[in-house]
Design a protein around this motif. Structure first.
Motif, mmCIF file in Angstrom:
data_model
loop_
_atom_site.group_PDB
_atom_site.id
_atom_site.type_symbol
_atom_site.label_atom_id
_atom_site.label_comp_id
_atom_site.label_asym_id
_atom_site.label_seq_id
_atom_site.Cartn_x
_atom_site.Cartn_y
_atom_site.Cartn_z
ATOM 1 N N GLY A 115 0.830 -1.206 0.000
ATOM 2 C CA GLY A 115 0.000 0.000 0.000
ATOM 3 C C GLY A 115 0.862 1.252 0.000
ATOM 4 N N THR A 118 -2.329 5.837 0.496
ATOM 5 C CA THR A 118 -3.705 6.230 0.199
ATOM 6 C C THR A 118 -4.387 5.072 -0.532
ATOM 7 O OG1 THR A 118 -3.167 7.165 -1.957
ATOM 8 C CG2 THR A 118 -3.054 8.660 -0.080
ATOM 9 N N LYS A 119 -5.712 5.149 -0.587
ATOM 10 C CA LYS A 119 -6.509 4.059 -1.171
ATOM 11 C C LYS A 119 -6.166 3.818 -2.636
ATOM 12 C CE LYS A 119 -10.908 4.325 -1.928
ATOM 13 N NZ LYS A 119 -12.202 4.923 -1.796
ATOM 14 N N ASP A 120 -5.856 4.890 -3.340
ATOM 15 C CA ASP A 120 -5.654 4.781 -4.782
ATOM 16 C C ASP A 120 -4.195 4.669 -5.199
ATOM 17 O OD1 ASP A 120 -8.288 4.729 -5.519
ATOM 18 O OD2 ASP A 120 -8.460 6.918 -5.427
#
Lengths: 228, 340
Positions: A115, A118-120
């Motif tokens: 990761g 951040t989510k994106d």
């Protein structure tokens, strides 16, 4: 050859000591913001647990990232100074390769994911096993999970701490005719040690003082400067 | 006792070897001036990356220049408090590792205490008690120093540090970076009385500073002149601005010294390299029967030697940091204890 490996790239602080195929000691603790606080204590714990002194370690391996920028700076700085202070050799290892190594039995494509905060944003790389080792295919990937999914066109095993999440996500895209499995695991200090050992045994090592983290992404300021 | 001092709190990667807190055997400073000029200031992530690349080389060079080997190091001191967190972290990680691998004591130092010790290194006869003005791009404080490692904060800046005002004004006037040296240079040929800039808080009863309003006043004056198509005598603006800053720093420090009845003044930090500041302090101190001390120019800006000297003093007091030493980006100097 006794090799100590450490990785601090992913909000974890993992130290392992191996000798050949044998794990002598391993310790992993979570490290959201206290990587710096725990790292030396963890190294010392592992060394003592293995019944050794630091002077008896023959070489070091350090996870270069990608991952948390602060985390990898702690790990790489500790790694290079350990090698410098003890006069022992060190090898820097891609944390994504260490993850892929957890799937070295796989006959399919291996996709390691870390990761990016951040989510994106994720860091990833594709590997294939070859004679018991893993070999990277293509460049490192930095971007969104959907962008990564477009690169996967065959059966794949996803490896990483959030492997289940990313495997579900890629499954949800319904790419035809592929099978997706996952190995949920973290980057282990012992795996870093094992990859470093393979290189050290060949007489290969890195210049300790020159070691730098594998950021894969420029700082925002530098990107801004280049656009200007 | 040979102490390795490591300093990475802002933009300088520095290491030094100091014998018994007094003799500098080597002091190596890798500045990030190329990056600072490119970005017009310090970018924390960029600075932290550079520290990681340089830290090992800087330590190795400090040992080589001192003609010492790693095994000769008796203790490691590092700036662990006050600074950019990502930058402090690199030096502290290196220091902890050296301390652990060489099996020698570790001591974490407050960055400002380092600057205070820069003057003790340059002037071993600096007496106690004294009043200390420590002023740089990151801080501006007046301290009462009763004895070694014993500080009482008398005043501090409520907004910008003096050095920060120099940087911002210099940037606005297009003089470049860092602001201190470029304004010092431009002011050489300027008239200090050309502009009447405010002297913020000069008559205030406390010893606090404020430089934000002065900075704005200079910028507004500049803008007005541009709008009125008037000539822009940059040396005059620089000299008048510098004089305003220096007036406030000198007046308040002298007042603090007189109030506390000390005989000596210590002026440290990056801004203490300013020529006008040194000259005006000398004059004002003599007029008031005080003796003023400045560090040598090489010890004004961030360096490892001052950290080693501060570390030596702390170690002599029996203080030690554990290998769990953490970094603290902002913490008062008076709270400084070596044991954490």
């Amino acid at each position: 050859m006794k090799v100590l490996g450490l990785d601090t790239s992913h909000y974890l602080n993992s130290v392992g000591i191996i000798e050949g195929e044998r794990l002598l000691a391993g310790v992993t603790s979570s490290a959201r913001s206290d990587s710096l606080v725990k790292i030396i204590a963890n190294i010392d714990f592992a060394v003592k647990r293995a019944g050794l002194t630091l002077a008896q370690i023959d070489g070091f391996g350090v996870g270069l990232g990608p991952g948390s920028w602060t985390g990898i700076r702690v790990g790489v700085t500790v790694g290079k100074m350990l090698a410098y202070a003890t006069g022992k050799p060190i090898c820097g290892v891609s944390t994504l390769e260490a993850l892929a190594r957890e799937a070295f039995n796989a006959n399919t494509l291996i996709c390691s994911i870390i990761g990016g905060g951040t989510k994106d944003m994720i860091y990833a790389a594709l590997y294939r096993q070859l004679n018991g080792a893993v070999k990277q295919e293509g460049d490192y990937y930095v971007g969104s999970p959907s962008g990564l999914a477009h690169l996967i066109k065959e059966n794949v095993v996803i490896v990483g701490q959030e492997a289940d999440f990313y495997a579900e996500y890629i499954k949800s895209l319904n790419i035809p005719d592929i099978k997706i499995t996952e190995i949920k695991t973290i980057p282990q200090g012992s795996t870093i040690a094992s990859l470093a050992q393979a290189r050290l045994e060949r007489g290969d090592k890195d210049n300790a003082l020159a070691l730098t983290p594998l950021y894969l992404k420029e700082s925002a300021a530098r990107i801004y400067q280049e656009v200007k | 006792m040979l102490v390795l001092g490591i300093e990475t709190s802002c933009d300088e990667t520095a290491a030094a070897l100091v014998e018994d807190g007094r003799t500098i055997l080597s002091s190596v400073i890798a500045t990030q001036m190329d990056l600072l000029k490119k970005y017009g200031g310090v970018v924390p992530e960029v600075a932290a990356r550079r520290h990681t690349e340089l830290i090992g080389y800087v330590i190795e060079e400090a040992l080589n220049k001192a003609g010492k080997s790693k095994e000769d190091i008796d203790a490691v001191a590092v700036t662990a408090k006050q600074g950019l967190i990502g930058c402090l972290l690199v030096g502290t990680a290196a220091a902890k590792t050296m301390s652990y691998a060489l099996n020698v004591p570790l001591i974490g130092i407050h960055h400002i205490e380092g600057h205070i010790f820069a003057n003790k290194l340059s002037n071993p006869d600096l007496p106690y008690p004294h009043v200390c003005l420590t002023v740089s791009g990151g801080h501006t404080m007046i301290l009462y120093v009763a004895e070694n490692c014993h500080y009482e904060l008398m005043g501090t800046t409520v907004d910008d540090a003096a050095g920060e005002a120099f940087d911002k004004v210099a940037k606005f006037l297009g003089l470049g970076f860092p602001g201190g040296p470029v304004i010092d240079k431009a002011a050489q040929t300027g008239n200090i009385k050309a502009y009447k800039f405010p002297r913020p808080l000069i008559y205030a009863k406390n010893y606090d500073f404020s430089f934000s309003g002065l900075k704005t006043s200079v910028i507004n004056t500049f803008k007005e002149q541009v709008a009125n198509h008037e000539a822009l005598p940059l040396p005059d603006i620089a000299a008048s601005f510098q004089e305003a800053v220096v007036d406030v720093l000198v007046a308040k420090t002298i007042k603090a010294a007189l109030e506390r009845g000390v005989k000596a003044l210590s002026v440290t930090g990056g801004v203490s390299a300013n020529r006008r500041l040194r000259a005006n302090f000398q004059t004002a101190a003599e007029r008031n029967g005080l003796k003023v001390f400045f560090p040598s120019l090489s010890l004004c800006t961030d360096n490892g030697a001052m950290v080693a000297a501060a570390g030596y003093s702390r170690l002599m007091r029996g203080e030690r940091s554990t290998l769990e030493l953490d970094v603290i980006p902002s913490t008062p100097l008076e709270m400084t204890r070596g044991q954490d």
